[in-house]
Design an enzyme around this catalytic site. Structure first.
Site, mmCIF file in Angstrom:
data_model
loop_
_atom_site.group_PDB
_atom_site.id
_atom_site.type_symbol
_atom_site.label_atom_id
_atom_site.label_comp_id
_atom_site.label_asym_id
_atom_site.label_seq_id
_atom_site.Cartn_x
_atom_site.Cartn_y
_atom_site.Cartn_z
ATOM 1 N N LYS A 76 -36.166 -19.243 -30.209
ATOM 2 C CA LYS A 76 -36.264 -19.481 -28.770
ATOM 3 C C LYS A 76 -35.828 -18.241 -27.977
ATOM 4 O O LYS A 76 -36.446 -17.908 -26.955
ATOM 5 C CB LYS A 76 -35.412 -20.691 -28.371
ATOM 6 C CG LYS A 76 -36.034 -22.024 -28.739
ATOM 7 C CD LYS A 76 -37.239 -22.348 -27.878
ATOM 8 C CE LYS A 76 -37.734 -23.768 -28.062
ATOM 9 N NZ LYS A 76 -38.966 -24.022 -27.288
ATOM 10 N N LYS A 114 -28.996 -46.833 -31.646
ATOM 11 C CA LYS A 114 -27.858 -47.433 -32.360
ATOM 12 C C LYS A 114 -27.273 -48.637 -31.616
ATOM 13 O O LYS A 114 -26.906 -49.637 -32.237
ATOM 14 C CB LYS A 114 -26.749 -46.391 -32.559
ATOM 15 C CG LYS A 114 -26.978 -45.448 -33.727
ATOM 16 C CD LYS A 114 -25.810 -44.492 -33.811
ATOM 17 C CE LYS A 114 -25.669 -43.907 -35.198
ATOM 18 N NZ LYS A 114 -24.501 -43.011 -35.257
ATOM 19 N N GLY A 153 -44.829 -34.861 -25.645
ATOM 20 C CA GLY A 153 -43.396 -34.971 -25.910
ATOM 21 C C GLY A 153 -42.637 -35.476 -24.701
ATOM 22 O O GLY A 153 -43.215 -35.834 -23.667
ATOM 23 N N TYR A 205 -33.722 -22.052 -35.115
ATOM 24 C CA TYR A 205 -34.329 -22.510 -33.867
ATOM 25 C C TYR A 205 -33.855 -21.651 -32.694
ATOM 26 O O TYR A 205 -34.651 -21.229 -31.853
ATOM 27 C CB TYR A 205 -33.940 -23.974 -33.639
ATOM 28 C CG TYR A 205 -34.426 -24.567 -32.337
ATOM 29 C CD1 TYR A 205 -35.734 -25.011 -32.207
ATOM 30 C CD2 TYR A 205 -33.570 -24.700 -31.247
ATOM 31 C CE1 TYR A 205 -36.183 -25.571 -31.022
ATOM 32 C CE2 TYR A 205 -34.009 -25.261 -30.053
ATOM 33 C CZ TYR A 205 -35.319 -25.699 -29.946
ATOM 34 O OH TYR A 205 -35.756 -26.237 -28.774
#
Length: 323
Positions: free
Chosen positions: A149, A196, A19, A145
């Site tokens: 955590k 974008k 990641g 989430y």
């Protein structure tokens, strides 16, 4: 003459190793920050399904790590979280419990897990510091989430009190850099904006930014975070988490971030703000006073320089990065 190789005394397993943060750690280790007594092992979901306790246990028995940097998580942007809070809760609870318990059972000396500033209470005073994590519910948009955590911190305290384990956690602010998730629907704000701008430039259209552009964020470059992770692994001995962030004075508005990206990508078009879209939290300013007590001289990469490097990486790796 023959140089004796230093004996490897640390085997460091990095979950979520492919990641954004894992790749950054791999890069700084490869470029001279690693030490001769350390062996680094980067694993991803292809190596083991960490939601499975048996696969997690097998991974730990295979690599026999002495230290763990735990980055693996199910993550996503605001809109993905709003749709799937239960999935985010269950998946992350399973991953975290399996990793921490396997680490404990195989005698790992130290685990450094990665939390997120979205775990902080929604209704709070600013700046937020490490003592305030559990002072109220997190923002409702990503409660699944956030609570999962937060539970890492609870579990770390448990392993410390019951078993004397040195399991701790870091809380970075918004991380960005090469190898990010640049998916416009599911990614975070900065990589989404980079993608974008790229598309707006290709099509010669205006850049539409979701929301008002007014929310403010502290962004940390993944390579700076990687250097700080190494310090935490080697030097930081508290169980209590530590916030890894630029200072409060380095907070940037979404508009300023969009402008920095437009400049880095040489985009000359118009910026349009779609105010029908949610802004999320206005700000979540975090204090890095604790970090500065430990590392008063740490130099962060200036925001615009880090944005330039990230945009350059995205341009060079567009075919793979946009997925």
């Amino acid at each position: 003459r023959v140089l004796a190789m230093a004996e490897v005394t640390k085997r460091i397993l990095v979950t979520g190793g492919t990641g954004l943060v894992g790749r950054a750690i791999e890069k700084v280790v490869a470029e001279g920050e690693g030490r001769p007594d350390e062996e680094w092992i980067f694993v991803s979901s292809r190596d083991a399904d960490l939601t499975s306790s048996s696969e997690t246990k097998a991974l730990f028995e295979r690599h026999k790590p002495t230290h763990v940097i735990h980055l693996a998580a199910m993550v996503g942007g605001l809109f993905k979280n709003i749709r799937s809070n239960l999935d985010f809760w269950r998946t992350n609870i399973h991953i975290n419990d399996n990793v921490l318990h396997s680490a404990h059972e195989t005698g790992v000396q130290k685990v450094v897990s990665c939390l997120s500033t979205c775990i902080f209470p929604d209704k709070t005073t600013y700046p937020i510091d490490e003592t305030m994590i559990h002072n109220g519910p997190p923002h409702s948009s990503n409660f699944g989430y956030s609570y999962a955590k937060r539970m890492i911190d609870v579990q770390n305290r448990g392993y410390s009190e019951q078993h004397g384990r040195r399991f701790t956690a870091v809380i970075p602010t918004n991380v960005f850099g090469p190898h990010d998730n640049f998916n416009i629907e599911d990614g975070h704000v900065l990589p989404g904006l980079i993608h974008k701008v790229y598309l707006a430039k290709q099509s010669g259209s205006a850049l539409t930014v979701w929301g008002t552009g007014k929310p403010r964020r502290q962004f940390i470059y993944s390579l700076d975070l990687a250097r700080l992770f190494l310090w935490v692994l080697r030097e930081y001995d508290e169980v209590e988490p530590i916030i890894l962030s630029v200072g409060e004075e380095d907070e940037v508005s979404i508009r300023e971030a969009a402008e920095a990206i437009a400049e880095a990508m040489e985009f000359r078009g118009e910026l349009v703000f779609d105010t029908t879209k949610s802004d999320g939290q206005f700000k979540k300013t975090a204090s890095n006073a604790k970090l500065r007590q430990y590392l008063p001289g740490f130099q962060f990469t200036p925001f615009r320089k880090a944005v330039k490097e990230t945009c350059a990486w995205f341009n060079a790796n567009y075919a793979n990065a946009r997925k």
